[in-house]
Scaffold this active site. Structure first.
Site, PDB file in Angstrom:
ATOM      1  N   ASP A 326       0.857  -1.176   0.000  1.00 39.87           N
ATOM      2  CA  ASP A 326       0.000   0.000   0.000  1.00 39.87           C
ATOM      3  C   ASP A 326       0.902   1.238   0.000  1.00 39.87           C
ATOM      4  O   ASP A 326       2.056   1.175   0.426  1.00 39.87           O
ATOM      5  CB  ASP A 326      -0.887  -0.021   1.253  1.00 39.87           C
ATOM      6  N   ASP A 522      -1.737  -0.736   6.024  1.00 36.59           N
ATOM      7  CA  ASP A 522      -1.905  -0.221   7.384  1.00 36.59           C
ATOM      8  C   ASP A 522      -3.315   0.256   7.691  1.00 36.59           C
ATOM      9  O   ASP A 522      -3.571   0.735   8.788  1.00 36.59           O
ATOM     10  CB  ASP A 522      -0.920   0.935   7.641  1.00 36.59           C
ATOM     11  N   ASP A 526      -7.197  -1.988   3.832  1.00 40.34           N
ATOM     12  CA  ASP A 526      -6.230  -3.009   3.420  1.00 40.34           C
ATOM     13  C   ASP A 526      -6.552  -4.385   4.003  1.00 40.34           C
ATOM     14  O   ASP A 526      -5.945  -5.375   3.582  1.00 40.34           O
ATOM     15  CB  ASP A 526      -4.814  -2.614   3.870  1.00 40.34           C
TER      16      ASP A 526
END
Length: 779
Positions: A326, A522, A526
């Protein structure tokens, strides 16, 4: 009326996580077998042979029953694991009366299972945080006013009111003039966004501005947030169970052992000889060496702030070849930082920042926090504002030092001066947000803000490639332009932008079909992708609870370089486990050949197998040792210097801004004011910047050289110091010429402007390189 969606999801989560785990059998079995072997040994020493056989036989029997259970469980899952050989050997020793050999095998089996139980703690895919974030009710506007109703009663077409700080309950469209939203829960993007009237809004995002009206376009069940919960559950259910390293090797070792034992019995006619083969064939290296190495790897990782939930995750991490990351909060810091400060002609960037921060002290906006933090880092003296008001999504205004000050957005219809248009252009090029400052109604300056790349990210990605990761890809819900810029800076293999949580899961599944895949994130958005990957890694220091609980690995420190450490540890631990297992099996094969010819009785074979156990365990314990190649060892003095010069970098940002500002002024009007700006810049260079560079050259670099392999490692950075000093001297020479001629001459302007812009570029690149290559070494 209760929310049926919430009840359904809660019930599913309870089934995923709920059963209370009974006390483990393995430690009790280890205690019983150790006690039986010891008691039998004492009885044998005092001459009570029958009593010794009784103790040893009981120890053997105590291991047979659970071992059969483990074998049956493995067979039900379609595996014939290493425990099957142990069961055959235990049964064989009882059948031929070789009780001491059975007791030794029982102890070995119990020890291996206990170690493996410690190495493979149950992975948690608990998604409670998703439910805690989800709203349970909504405020619906009717002819009679605003009523609070259960979420299940909201239908498409209802007009809802979303208050400040509330979670948008269902998908809908904005009915008010505008809505200011924090969409980080879905996209990961930390900057707040404005949604004008008529624009679609997804459930799960947070209202970061004033109350607004929302026209529902879907029910709770059909809305975005409920889909995220379902995605995470489905992805978690699809994750294949990890096959033990030991079981993979047992696939060929088991039939080979049975063939050798059968041939020994068939040719010799002696059942004892077959039992002896099974005793030495008992896969102690598999039952002991692999768990010891994996447990050692888990221990090493935990000391670095990397929590790996089970040994299977560590094994898988050691085989990973694809890494998906990410962007926000993983590759970038996750919160905006001041990129630059620009002042209107005649002003100073430091004063622009001071006035903006003075007013923003009372604002809860994420950009305001960044401006105030930067001003305090630069030790600016802030004033106390008065009459502060804030218009959500627009900006704040108030009185500072007797002037009416405004910080926020400018009206697009306002005519902007040329310097302000240049700021807009730079913000577009740099992918930055702009906080404008007006004083008494006139534009006075601007603060550019951006979510910066983590200083430790480039080093981390280089180490990941060195550890065996072949494909690095970024997945983000952010816009394509800033995502591509970050990917280019870090040298990623691919980037996928503007992804929804479902889009991330789809990419993860596609990559899993090609190679063992790791996903790092995080945020709540996600969590489904983490659960769908072979190994999910959560940034747990600041990340959401949902992402941490959906992950197999959690980084408890806010440092992405720990991920590279974890991969290196996993690769090394798995390599040592394989070495120990294969080496032990080769020794066992040699012992099997000797036993097949009747040269090794069962009891002696069991003792020999214990000797092999000791050898492979000692080798497996090497996984506890620190691999110095993974991270250079710094002395406490070097760490202290790193922290000192990192702080000085923050303090010197105003000097870099002054260099650029002086160059801009030369372009606007090369008169006395521009000359004064160059003189002030030269003073800052002489008094603050050059002493900092000299101290780095003569204190920091020599302290780092031993850890980096010698002075050549810092040679390139030393060359940058020389270039900074050369450009500073060139600027000083221009000032001397200007003073001699009574001002700047036309022939100086191009070279002086080039020197200033060049110095600004070299300084920013130099600072970034030091922060990435040196400052990221210190914890």
């Amino acid at each position: 009326m209760d929310n049926p969606t919430g009840i359904t999801v809660t019930a599913r989560l309870r089934r995923l996580t709920g059963a209370v785990v009974s006390p483990r059998l393995e430690p009790a079995l280890l205690a019983v077998t150790a006690a039986a072997l010891t008691a039998g040994g004492i009885a044998w020493l005092v001459g009570a042979g029958d009593l010794a056989d009784l103790f040893w036989g009981l120890g053997t029997i105590s291991a047979v029953v659970p071992a059969i259970g483990w074998v049956v469980d493995a067979l039900r899952h379609g595996r014939a694991g290493v425990d099957l050989i142990a069961v055959l050997a235990l049964g064989g020793t009882l059948a031929v009366g070789e009780y001491v050999a059975g007791a030794l095998i029982a102890l070995m089996l119990a020890t291996g299972r206990t170690l493996e139980a410690a190495a493979q703690r149950r992975a948690s895919h608990d998604l409670r945080a998703l439910l805690e974030h989800a709203p349970r009710s909504a405020r619906r506007r009717t002819d009679g006013g605003v009523d609070t109703v259960p979420l299940a009663e909201v239908g498409a077409g209802d007009l809802l009111v979303v208050g400040p700080g509330e979670v948008v309950p269902v998908d809908g469209r904005v009915e008010s003039a505008t809505a200011v939203l924090d969409e980080s829960v879905l996209t990961g993007e930390p900057l707040q966004v404005e949604r004008p009237q008529g624009e679609a809004v997804r459930s799960g995002v947070v209202n970061a501005g004033g109350a607004f009206e929302l026209r529902a376009t879907a029910t709770a069940q059909d809305s975005t947030y409920a889909g995220i919960v379902r995605l995470a559950q489905q992805a978690g259910a699809e994750s294949a169970p990890v096959v033990r390293l030991a079981d993979r090797y047992a696939a060929w070792f088991l039939p080979l052992s049975l063939v050798v034992a059968g041939l020994a019995w068939l040719i010799s006619g002696s059942a004892v000889r077959a039992v002896a083969v099974l005793v030495v064939a008992t896969p102690c290296p598999l039952l002991l060496a692999a768990p010891v190495a994996i447990v050692s790897g888990l221990s090493r990782a935990s000391r670095l702030g990397v929590v790996i939930r089970d040994g299977g995750a560590l094994e898988n991490l050691g085989r990973a070849r694809t890494l998906l990351l990410d962007k926000t909060g993983t590759l970038t810091g996750g919160r905006p930082r001041v990129l630059d400060v620009t002042a209107a002609p005649g002003g100073k960037p430091a004063e622009v920042l001071r006035l903006a921060a003075s007013l923003d002290q009372y604002s809860p906006h994420v950009l305001a926090h960044a401006i105030v933090d930067t001003a305090r880092e630069r030790k600016l003296e802030l004033s106390v504002p008065s009459d502060v008001t804030e218009e959500p999504g627009r900006g704040a205004s108030g009185t500072v030092d007797g002037h009416r000050v405004y910080v926020g957005r400018l009206d697009p219809s306002d005519v902007r001066p040329s310097w302000a248009r240049a700021v807009d252009n730079r913000a577009l090029l740099d992918g930055a947000a702009v906080a404008w400052l007006t004083v008494d109604g006139q534009p006075a300056g601007a603060v550019l803000l951006r979510d910066p790349v983590r200083p430790d990210a480039p080093r981390t990605l280089r180490h990941l490639r060195a550890a065996g990761i072949e494909r690095l890809m970024m997945l983000t819900g952010d816009r394509a332009e800033p995502a591509r810029e970050v990917a280019a800076v870090l040298g990623l293999d691919d980037v996928r932008a503007e992804l929804s949580p479902a889009g991330k899961v789809a990419v993860v599944r596609a990559e899993r079909d090609r190679a063992v895949t790791v996903m790092v994130g995080d945020g709540v958005n996600d969590a489904p992708a983490l659960a769908a990957a072979d190994i999910g890694v959560a940034m747990g220091a600041r990340g959401s609870t949902a992402s941490s609980e959906a992950a197999d690995i959690v980084l408890t420190t806010d440092r992405v370089d720990r991920l590279a450490d974890a991969v290196s540890i996993a690769v090394r631990a798995r390599r040592i486990a394989v070495q120990s297992a294969l080496g032990g099996m080769l020794m066992s094969l040699a012992a099997m050949a000797v036993a097949a010819f009747g040269l090794l009785p069962p009891a002696a074979g069991a003792l020999l197998q214990e000797g092999i156990d000791v050898a492979v365990i000692l080798n497996a314990l090497r996984a506890l040792r620190v691999d110095q190649a993974a991270r250079p060892a710094l002395t406490p003095g070097a760490e202290a210097l790193i922290h000192r010069f990192a702080a000085e970098h923050d303090d010197l940002q105003d000097v870099l801004e002054a260099v650029r500002d002086a160059a801009d002024r030369l372009s606007d009007d090369p008169g006395p004011k521009a000359l004064s700006a160059v003189e002030e810049t030269h003073r800052l260079l002489t008094e603050r910047l050059l002493p900092h560079e000299y101290a780095e050259e003569h204190q920091l670099y020599p302290a780092l050289a031993p850890a980096l392999g010698g002075p050549e490692a810092t040679a390139t950075m030393s060359r940058a110091h020389a270039e900074i000093e050369r450009l500073s001297r060139r600027i000083a020479t221009h000032l001397q010429l200007a003073h001699a001629d009574g001002g700047l001459t036309p022939g100086q302007l191009d070279d002086l402007r080039s020197s200033l812009y060049g110095l600004n570029t070299v300084l920013r690149l130099h600072f970034t390189q030091e922060e990435e290559n040196y400052f990221s070494l210190a914890p």
